[in-house]
Design a protein around this motif. Structure first.
Motif, PDB file in Angstrom:
ATOM      1  N   SER A   1       0.850  -1.189   0.000  1.00 21.68           N
ATOM      2  CA  SER A   1       0.000   0.000   0.000  1.00 21.68           C
ATOM      3  C   SER A   1       0.886   1.240   0.000  1.00 21.68           C
ATOM      4  CB  SER A   1      -0.911  -0.006   1.234  1.00 21.68           C
ATOM      5  OG  SER A   1      -1.800   1.085   1.210  1.00 21.68           O
ATOM      6  N   LYS A   2       0.576   2.197  -0.872  1.00 17.93           N
ATOM      7  CA  LYS A   2       1.394   3.408  -0.929  1.00 17.93           C
ATOM      8  C   LYS A   2       0.620   4.544  -1.581  1.00 17.93           C
ATOM      9  CE  LYS A   2       6.038   5.072  -2.024  1.00 17.93           C
ATOM     10  NZ  LYS A   2       7.367   4.740  -2.573  1.00 17.93           N
ATOM     11  N   VAL A   3       0.942   5.764  -1.161  1.00 19.48           N
ATOM     12  CA  VAL A   3       0.399   6.980  -1.762  1.00 19.48           C
ATOM     13  C   VAL A   3       1.553   7.752  -2.389  1.00 19.48           C
ATOM     14  CG1 VAL A   3      -0.678   9.209  -1.299  1.00 19.48           C
ATOM     15  CG2 VAL A   3      -1.569   7.137  -0.200  1.00 19.48           C
ATOM     16  N   GLU A   4       1.367   8.198  -3.625  1.00 17.03           N
ATOM     17  CA  GLU A   4       2.419   8.912  -4.354  1.00 17.03           C
ATOM     18  C   GLU A   4       1.836  10.188  -4.960  1.00 17.03           C
ATOM     19  OE1 GLU A   4       6.394   9.300  -5.924  1.00 17.03           O
ATOM     20  OE2 GLU A   4       5.545   7.902  -4.456  1.00 17.03           O
ATOM     21  N   GLU A   5       2.504  11.307  -4.732  1.00 19.89           N
ATOM     22  CA  GLU A   5       2.098  12.578  -5.324  1.00 19.89           C
ATOM     23  C   GLU A   5       2.953  12.871  -6.553  1.00 19.89           C
ATOM     24  OE1 GLU A   5       2.067  15.760  -2.516  1.00 19.89           O
ATOM     25  OE2 GLU A   5       1.156  14.540  -0.936  1.00 19.89           O
ATOM     26  N   SER A   6       2.309  13.325  -7.629  1.00 15.29           N
ATOM     27  CA  SER A   6       3.022  13.657  -8.871  1.00 15.29           C
ATOM     28  C   SER A   6       2.692  15.083  -9.268  1.00 15.29           C
ATOM     29  CB  SER A   6       2.607  12.700 -10.001  1.00 15.29           C
ATOM     30  OG  SER A   6       2.815  11.357  -9.646  1.00 15.29           O
ATOM     31  N   GLU A   7       3.710  15.955  -9.256  1.00  9.86           N
ATOM     32  CA  GLU A   7       3.470  17.328  -9.720  1.00  9.86           C
ATOM     33  C   GLU A   7       3.346  17.307 -11.243  1.00  9.86           C
ATOM     34  OE1 GLU A   7       5.461  19.458 -11.553  1.00  9.86           O
ATOM     35  OE2 GLU A   7       7.036  17.982 -11.969  1.00  9.86           O
ATOM     36  N   THR A   8       2.550  18.227 -11.775  1.00  6.65           N
ATOM     37  CA  THR A   8       2.229  18.153 -13.203  1.00  6.65           C
ATOM     38  C   THR A   8       2.498  19.467 -13.948  1.00  6.65           C
ATOM     39  OG1 THR A   8      -0.067  18.814 -12.761  1.00  6.65           O
ATOM     40  CG2 THR A   8       0.430  16.449 -12.754  1.00  6.65           C
ATOM     41  N   GLU A   9       3.309  20.350 -13.374  1.00  8.31           N
ATOM     42  CA  GLU A   9       3.500  21.659 -13.993  1.00  8.31           C
ATOM     43  C   GLU A   9       4.911  21.898 -14.532  1.00  8.31           C
ATOM     44  OE1 GLU A   9       0.356  24.639 -11.909  1.00  8.31           O
ATOM     45  OE2 GLU A   9       2.115  24.133 -10.683  1.00  8.31           O
ATOM     46  N   SER A  10       5.875  21.128 -14.091  1.00  9.54           N
ATOM     47  CA  SER A  10       7.253  21.371 -14.524  1.00  9.54           C
ATOM     48  C   SER A  10       7.461  20.920 -15.967  1.00  9.54           C
ATOM     49  CB  SER A  10       8.233  20.629 -13.605  1.00  9.54           C
ATOM     50  OG  SER A  10       8.119  19.224 -13.786  1.00  9.54           O
ATOM     51  N   GLY A  11       8.470  21.496 -16.599  1.00 11.51           N
ATOM     52  CA  GLY A  11       8.808  21.092 -17.958  1.00 11.51           C
ATOM     53  C   GLY A  11       9.233  19.639 -18.036  1.00 11.51           C
ATOM     54  N   TRP A  12       9.894  19.167 -16.985  1.00 15.47           N
ATOM     55  CA  TRP A  12      10.316  17.763 -16.954  1.00 15.47           C
ATOM     56  C   TRP A  12       9.120  16.831 -17.053  1.00 15.47           C
ATOM     57  CZ3 TRP A  12      14.634  14.948 -17.331  1.00 15.47           C
ATOM     58  CH2 TRP A  12      14.577  13.609 -16.915  1.00 15.47           C
ATOM     59  N   PHE A  13       8.050  17.136 -16.290  1.00 17.16           N
ATOM     60  CA  PHE A  13       6.859  16.290 -16.334  1.00 17.16           C
ATOM     61  C   PHE A  13       6.158  16.402 -17.678  1.00 17.16           C
ATOM     62  CE2 PHE A  13       2.266  15.910 -16.120  1.00 17.16           C
ATOM     63  CZ  PHE A  13       2.105  14.656 -15.554  1.00 17.16           C
ATOM     64  N   LEU A  14       5.992  17.623 -18.171  1.00 17.39           N
ATOM     65  CA  LEU A  14       5.173  17.844 -19.355  1.00 17.39           C
ATOM     66  C   LEU A  14       5.768  17.237 -20.614  1.00 17.39           C
ATOM     67  CD1 LEU A  14       4.104  21.544 -18.714  1.00 17.39           C
ATOM     68  CD2 LEU A  14       2.684  19.498 -18.467  1.00 17.39           C
ATOM     69  N   PHE A  15       7.109  17.232 -20.737  1.00 17.81           N
ATOM     70  CA  PHE A  15       7.718  16.834 -21.997  1.00 17.81           C
ATOM     71  C   PHE A  15       8.493  15.515 -21.932  1.00 17.81           C
ATOM     72  CE2 PHE A  15       7.364  21.512 -22.031  1.00 17.81           C
ATOM     73  CZ  PHE A  15       6.462  21.623 -23.077  1.00 17.81           C
ATOM     74  N   SER A  16       8.564  14.911 -20.757  1.00 17.34           N
ATOM     75  CA  SER A  16       9.187  13.588 -20.626  1.00 17.34           C
ATOM     76  C   SER A  16       8.111  12.512 -20.692  1.00 17.34           C
ATOM     77  CB  SER A  16       9.938  13.486 -19.294  1.00 17.34           C
ATOM     78  OG  SER A  16      10.972  14.441 -19.215  1.00 17.34           O
ATOM     79  N   PRO A  17       8.485  11.282 -21.048  1.00 19.40           N
ATOM     80  CA  PRO A  17       7.507  10.195 -21.022  1.00 19.40           C
ATOM     81  C   PRO A  17       6.867  10.077 -19.641  1.00 19.40           C
ATOM     82  CG  PRO A  17       9.497   9.491 -22.147  1.00 19.40           C
ATOM     83  CD  PRO A  17       9.801  10.841 -21.546  1.00 19.40           C
ATOM     84  N   PHE A  18       5.549  10.013 -19.620  1.00 20.45           N
ATOM     85  CA  PHE A  18       4.816   9.935 -18.352  1.00 20.45           C
ATOM     86  C   PHE A  18       5.068   8.580 -17.685  1.00 20.45           C
ATOM     87  CE2 PHE A  18       0.940   8.517 -16.130  1.00 20.45           C
ATOM     88  CZ  PHE A  18       0.861   9.500 -15.162  1.00 20.45           C
ATOM     89  N   ARG A  19       5.461   8.625 -16.427  1.00 17.45           N
ATOM     90  CA  ARG A  19       5.710   7.390 -15.680  1.00 17.45           C
ATOM     91  C   ARG A  19       5.619   7.683 -14.189  1.00 17.45           C
ATOM     92  NH1 ARG A  19       8.221   2.395 -16.735  1.00 17.45           N
ATOM     93  NH2 ARG A  19       9.167   1.403 -14.915  1.00 17.45           N
ATOM     94  N   VAL A  20       4.867   6.865 -13.485  1.00 16.82           N
ATOM     95  CA  VAL A  20       4.781   6.957 -12.026  1.00 16.82           C
ATOM     96  C   VAL A  20       5.420   5.709 -11.446  1.00 16.82           C
ATOM     97  CG1 VAL A  20       3.264   7.160 -10.017  1.00 16.82           C
ATOM     98  CG2 VAL A  20       2.639   8.286 -12.164  1.00 16.82           C
ATOM     99  N   GLU A  21       6.477   5.889 -10.675  1.00 17.55           N
ATOM    100  CA  GLU A  21       7.210   4.786 -10.049  1.00 17.55           C
ATOM    101  C   GLU A  21       6.967   4.825  -8.539  1.00 17.55           C
ATOM    102  OE1 GLU A  21       9.093   2.266 -10.753  1.00 17.55           O
ATOM    103  OE2 GLU A  21       9.978   2.502 -12.747  1.00 17.55           O
ATOM    104  N   LEU A  22       6.553   3.715  -7.976  1.00 16.15           N
ATOM    105  CA  LEU A  22       6.305   3.670  -6.542  1.00 16.15           C
ATOM    106  C   LEU A  22       7.478   3.107  -5.748  1.00 16.15           C
ATOM    107  CD1 LEU A  22       2.566   2.530  -6.303  1.00 16.15           C
ATOM    108  CD2 LEU A  22       3.525   4.812  -6.600  1.00 16.15           C
ATOM    109  N   LEU A  23       8.421   2.456  -6.422  1.00 18.45           N
ATOM    110  CA  LEU A  23       9.591   1.897  -5.748  1.00 18.45           C
ATOM    111  C   LEU A  23      10.864   2.378  -6.431  1.00 18.45           C
ATOM    112  CD1 LEU A  23       8.464  -1.836  -5.246  1.00 18.45           C
ATOM    113  CD2 LEU A  23       8.478  -0.030  -3.530  1.00 18.45           C
ATOM    114  N   ASP A  24      11.889   2.669  -5.633  1.00 17.92           N
ATOM    115  CA  ASP A  24      13.191   3.003  -6.195  1.00 17.92           C
ATOM    116  C   ASP A  24      13.803   1.759  -6.838  1.00 17.92           C
ATOM    117  OD1 ASP A  24      12.961   5.593  -5.284  1.00 17.92           O
ATOM    118  OD2 ASP A  24      13.929   5.137  -3.360  1.00 17.92           O
ATOM    119  N   ARG A  25      14.817   1.969  -7.658  1.00 13.81           N
ATOM    120  CA  ARG A  25      15.404   0.860  -8.415  1.00 13.81           C
ATOM    121  C   ARG A  25      15.943  -0.254  -7.507  1.00 13.81           C
ATOM    122  NH1 ARG A  25      15.979   1.415 -13.740  1.00 13.81           N
ATOM    123  NH2 ARG A  25      15.676   3.465 -14.682  1.00 13.81           N
TER     124      ARG A  25
END
Length: 335
Positions: A131-155
């Motif tokens: 179980s996890k909650v993740e917040e994703s900001e959606t206004e930065s240039g990085w978010f807007l122009f990079s492939p959309f991906r939500v990762e809940l675990l680090d590598r």
């Protein structure tokens, strides 16, 4: 005031007894609290009295948190309290599954939101294992122009789960397909709306031929603005066995993929997700696997049409080239 007298009176009236003959405390404390969300919603439609009793916020909060433990996170709790009808609105948005609908084509999406919140729960045989909650900001240039991906675990992060390492045969993969379920609720804080983007059950379960990792894919097919265009909102849960025989979750992620196999960027994905959250058709039951198979078939047909067009264009170019070549040498030889 005796509960027994009131209840007996209701029984003595036979089939004509009204729900109002039962003491309200019995209804709210001993009947409605035993119902799940679907049954509670159905009870609210039975009579005006039950509708009033079923509107109590605590009932819907208990139902929602037992269905999705991740929303007990204080950030999400505070956000849900601002929904029009609190947890009842949240349940109404999140329990039915999204189904791609023609109504989405004509829905004009309002201005983009500043963030999206994911509330994710994974269950094995209806027991919570992640179980996890993740917040994703959606206004930065990085978010807007990079492939959309939500990762809940680090590598390098893994989460042990109480499942013994399954064997190598298809029967073991089928066991995970039948018993592992995923809920991925995306919340739009600005509009006080939410939607469950998961298919609940995996649409595919595959083992990597080299690493032996097991990848479970959950997917919802959403419509784009152009008629006949769809995208796959895909969620992947990757498990790997440990030396002790226990499985570990090493990846929980979400991406939006187009029919060409390309991953959409943040701007494109945000528009599609907002449209689905605000105006997507919701159904109690959606055959996610059948929808996914239909999507794959549409992708195959699209690819074949593209190949035929390219082959036809190649043939035209070859024919034109040969014609020009013959015409040139005919002119040279017979002038």
């Amino acid at each position: 005031m005796s509960f027994s007298v009131v209840t007996t009176s209701a029984v003595d009236q036979g089939d004509g007894a009204s729900i109002s003959a039962i003491h309200p405390d019995i209804i709210t404390a001993h009947i409605l609290t035993r119902l799940d969300g679907q049954t509670l919603a159905a009870a609210a439609c039975a009579s005006s009295e039950l509708r009033a009793f079923s509107a109590e916020e605590k009932l819907w909060r208990d139902v929602s948190t037992s269905t999705w433990p991740s929303i007990t996170d204080p950030r999400v709790e505070d956000l849900i309290s601002t929904f029009p009808a609190g947890h009842r609105s949240f349940f109404s948005d999140s329990f039915p599954l999204l189904d791609h609908s023609p109504s989405q084509y004509n829905l004009r999406c309002s201005s983009p939101t500043a963030e999206l919140i994911s509330a994710v729960d994974i269950f094995y045989k209806d027991q919570l294992i992640f179980s996890k909650v993740e917040e994703s900001e959606t206004e930065s240039g990085w978010f807007l122009f990079s492939p959309f991906r939500v990762e809940l675990l680090d590598r390098k992060e893994t989460v042990p789960i109480p499942i013994r390492h399954v064997g190598e045969d298809q029967k073991s993969l089928k066991h995970l397909e039948d018993n592992l379920s995923l809920s991925w609720i995306v919340i739009d804080p600005a509009r006080k709306r939410a939607a469950n983007l998961s298919s609940r059950r995996a649409v595919t379960v595959q083992r990597h031929w080299l690493t032996g990792e097991i990848q479970l894919r959950f997917a919802t097919i959403l419509a784009r603005e152009k008629k006949g265009e769809y995208v796959q909102c895909g969620m992947v849960v990757t498990c790997k066995g440990s030396e002790g025989g226990e499985l570990h979750v090493r990846e929980v992620s979400m991406q939006v993929e187009g029919m060409e196999g390309n991953h959409l960027n943040g701007r494109e994905s945000l528009v599609i997700l907002q449209r689905a959250i605000e105006g997507g058709m919701r159904r109690k039951e959606v055959n996610g696997k059948a929808r996914f198979d239909e999507y794959l078939e549409m992708k195959r047909e699209r690819r074949e049409r593209k190949e035929r067009r390219e082959n036809a264009l190649d043939m035209i170019c070859i024919t034109a080239g040969v014609t020009i070549f013959l015409a040139f040498w005919s002119f040279v030889l017979f002038r």
